[in-house]
Write a protein that holds these residues in place. Sequence first.
Motif, PDB file in Angstrom:
ATOM      1  N   THR A   1       0.822  -1.217   0.000  1.00  0.00           N
ATOM      2  CA  THR A   1       0.000   0.000   0.000  1.00  0.00           C
ATOM      3  C   THR A   1       0.854   1.264   0.000  1.00  0.00           C
ATOM      4  O   THR A   1       0.315   2.360   0.100  1.00  0.00           O
ATOM      5  N   ASN A   2       2.185   1.120  -0.098  1.00  0.00           N
ATOM      6  CA  ASN A   2       3.069   2.293   0.006  1.00  0.00           C
ATOM      7  C   ASN A   2       2.667   3.131   1.222  1.00  0.00           C
ATOM      8  O   ASN A   2       2.356   4.329   1.105  1.00  0.00           O
ATOM      9  N   ALA A   3       2.720   2.526   2.391  1.00  0.00           N
ATOM     10  CA  ALA A   3       2.229   3.170   3.612  1.00  0.00           C
ATOM     11  C   ALA A   3       2.955   4.484   3.910  1.00  0.00           C
ATOM     12  O   ALA A   3       4.095   4.693   3.476  1.00  0.00           O
TER      13      ALA A   3
ATOM     14  N   GLY B   1       3.048  -0.507  -3.765  1.00  0.00           N
ATOM     15  CA  GLY B   1       1.797   0.221  -4.020  1.00  0.00           C
ATOM     16  C   GLY B   1       0.848  -0.476  -4.974  1.00  0.00           C
ATOM     17  O   GLY B   1      -0.216   0.053  -5.278  1.00  0.00           O
TER      18      GLY B   1
ATOM     19  N   ASN C   1      -1.437   7.754  -3.388  1.00  0.00           N
ATOM     20  CA  ASN C   1      -1.515   6.301  -3.561  1.00  0.00           C
ATOM     21  C   ASN C   1      -2.742   5.914  -4.374  1.00  0.00           C
ATOM     22  O   ASN C   1      -3.518   5.060  -3.989  1.00  0.00           O
TER      23      ASN C   1
ATOM     24  N   GLY D   1      -3.168   4.209  -7.361  1.00  0.00           N
ATOM     25  CA  GLY D   1      -2.846   3.332  -8.491  1.00  0.00           C
ATOM     26  C   GLY D   1      -1.356   3.120  -8.680  1.00  0.00           C
ATOM     27  O   GLY D   1      -0.544   3.593  -7.898  1.00  0.00           O
ATOM     28  N   TYR D   2      -1.019   2.347  -9.724  1.00  0.00           N
ATOM     29  CA  TYR D   2       0.384   1.987  -9.973  1.00  0.00           C
ATOM     30  C   TYR D   2       1.256   3.231 -10.116  1.00  0.00           C
ATOM     31  O   TYR D   2       0.815   4.276 -10.588  1.00  0.00           O
ATOM     32  N   ASP D   3       2.508   3.091  -9.731  1.00  0.00           N
ATOM     33  CA  ASP D   3       3.470   4.181  -9.822  1.00  0.00           C
ATOM     34  C   ASP D   3       3.973   4.291 -11.259  1.00  0.00           C
ATOM     35  O   ASP D   3       5.030   3.776 -11.611  1.00  0.00           O
TER      36      ASP D   3
END
Lengths: 475, 475
Positions: free
Chosen positions: A145-147, A196, B185, B187-189
Amino acid sequence: MSTSHIEELRAAIGSKYVLEGEARGPWCHDWTHIYSGDPLAVLRPGSTEDVAAVMRLAHDTGTPVVPVSGNTGVTGGGCALSGSLVLSLDRMNRIHDIRSEALLVRVEAGVILETLHAVVSGHGLTFPMTFGAKGSAMIGGMLSTNAGGSNVLRYGNMRDLCLGIEVVLPNGDVLNLMSELRKDNSGYDLKNLYIGAEGTLGVITGAVLKLVPTPKAFATAMVSVPGLSEALGLLNHLQTGTGGAVEAFEYMPAAYFARFEELYPDSRPPFAESHEVNLLIEIGALAARDATPTEDGSLPITTYLEELLAECFEEGRVIDAVIAQNATQRAEMWARREAAAEVTLSRRPLVNNDIALPLDQIEAFFSQMAERLEGIDPDADALSVAHLGDGNIHFTVYPSGSSLCDPIMEAVEDVATAMGGSFSAEHGIGLSKLPSMRRRKDPVALRVMHQLKAAMDPKGIMNPGKLIPDQNDWG
Amino acid sequence: MSTSHIEELRAAIGSKYVLEGEARGPWCHDWTHIYSGDPLAVLRPGSTEDVAAVMRLAHDTGTPVVPVSGNTGVTGGGCALSGSLVLSLDRMNRIHDIRSEALLVRVEAGVILETLHAVVSGHGLTFPMTFGAKGSAMIGGMLSTNAGGSNVLRYGNMRDLCLGIEVVLPNGDVLNLMSELRKDNSGYDLKNLYIGAEGTLGVITGAVLKLVPTPKAFATAMVSVPGLSEALGLLNHLQTGTGGAVEAFEYMPAAYFARFEELYPDSRPPFAESHEVNLLIEIGALAARDATPTEDGSLPITTYLEELLAECFEEGRVIDAVIAQNATQRAEMWARREAAAEVTLSRRPLVNNDIALPLDQIEAFFSQMAERLEGIDPDADALSVAHLGDGNIHFTVYPSGSSLCDPIMEAVEDVATAMGGSFSAEHGIGLSKLPSMRRRKDPVALRVMHQLKAAMDPKGIMNPGKLIPDQNDWG
């Protein structure tokens, strides 16, 4: 997937780690109890090889897989899907290779954040991410989740704190990106694509994380300022004054304090008078010169923060300030902030969100929202708490009736989006934010995401139905 | 692509910006003159819409496109391909929206780094990336190679310094990722996928970049230490002591100084005696308290660096140190370091590279390489210059004969790879590093890269043949 396949899974990862029937219990719903499902089985692999074996079988049989670690996310991203295999990473909880000189640690995906904090602190080091769910959140979910949390301002989010990852791909291949490097320009940035991705592209099984020296002392203060634009000015003033040592810069309005005091009647308010714009500010001192008490017992870092605030006070840019004089006072200031979940969720109905804004648009957001709310529901109350230093606002609205929730959420997104903001700053998309994703995300970006998903998970078995809305919904 | 298509391009972007024949001159080869090609035409679009029009036509006709900005990369990534359209971003050089409070700037891809430095400095701000080619390098190319340089230690590489980008996709669609957000955050990076993709997935046309306050003073020193492990210890000591204010930590061995003094006989050596391990160290002071001269005219930041070094000197962890007393002495220290290209390229034949290592493996790398070189070519000389603080080493070897270049390059890669290092830290892959990519990159990673390329550029028209080796070569 047939009974014989389940037997294959038992043979691959050990019979007692394949849970069926009642034993699946805690994994059939997430902690919010909003989402639940009826998975085929819950699997608790003990190694990357176990995960690879599971993925090979899932791939061969076209069975959906839902990776889950702490199971305390807030958007339903890890919730069980009926007919799926739930893959719990909780047994993969080894911490190895704490490297003090290189400032890194290698971990498995099931390590709990609080455990990692405790282990590295024995080496004088910190893994500088913290948030309310630290006692349950695991590294794998935090990466997926890229916290974010309260220290992003100084140290960044999971993406910034991660040097390398290991991923098991949908077909069971193991992608080794366990880099320990600060620079590596050898091809596409695959690492940040899996971070993410909420488990929709593969299963993160391990990581190399950055560590930082533990600050030797903190200067912590409650400060009130005339308005939000003065807050941003104060942040920049403190960042310059301290060389970027601001660890936290958290916003709480008067309404937050009022509600907190209703819930905790024994608590003392931070200021003698009530102020509208209140900040919890913390500076971390790395240098001995800032953390060594002087003859009168005061810490230089505290004295310095006092001086910086006094300058602003004289110029009218600060209205009031209280600096914590000891660890108890510091803890009290943080307890008030960390009660955010209790404080904001203590009334229903509510509209909850997790928006991000450009730093210099925050004041405009609040004033435009006040106007919009007046039009939609003049009786609504709003109450915010924000990681102000990084533009992340949890803007909660209590409408006068449930039917107003959707229009209010739409208005919040309208205003934020028009300013270049995001409808999801740190919590991710999961299931709960799919409607926002459908409405708000750039269609070209959605198309590229869909291309990536189709290329990297051609059978569509990785956590299906999460993160990316159905293509039919956006063209 | 026929003559009528070229006419369409003239109509789309303006006739005088479609260069054919002799007019293509400077774009037919790169500055190293190692790579050259015979492109159909060179196009100089003036806007994102122009780029989109070019891409639509290229897509319809299946014509390869090579994006180029400063044309001073070192791996051939931007070199012209025969039969391609070269797309020069040089006319898209607007800088707009310098936002002092939000600490960001919006730029077009053709802005030259040195120009950006000059423009933002008028606002008391810095775009904190710098390297030798700053007078020619443009933002688009810097993003496409994820450029690094001397200040990565404190401020990060292009990926870290970029909040958002705009990309024209292979089919001419415009992907707007021009975020100004510190957290997002949703969606995809995608941003980090296009950064470092060397123009193989789309054309970066604009960016939102972070700015930082300009340090109010610098403390700069030449320091020698007993060995490389002491260098890492010193770095961590200074980082802790200054709260992470080390801007540069650059390594030069005795052999580097000796060669420098041969080339510049009027230069003065930094120390009275020659030492083996020498460091150029710079600390940047943001706070007024560190940058305000005291009564004796000294700067607190300089005094503090002296104190930190004196502690290490007493413990034998520092052998010698000279602190710049004024701007002239500082410039002299930097000039010695910035002559690296002249110094290392001044002998032939040579083996040049751009490796990255885990910070605590650097000493072992040098000792293992000495042993390997002894076996391959006992008469070879080695000379390094390194961004030591981020583990990036330019390790140059002068073999006794050209035939030994390949075996030596292989040995360098063997040793670095075995330690978890990378064969490309900051220069990228382009054409020159394709053999290393083929030999060294994890085959699973290559396969994922290939899947991404095929999904995002299905006609294979974006800078073909660069970055990713042919699939036949690695399976």
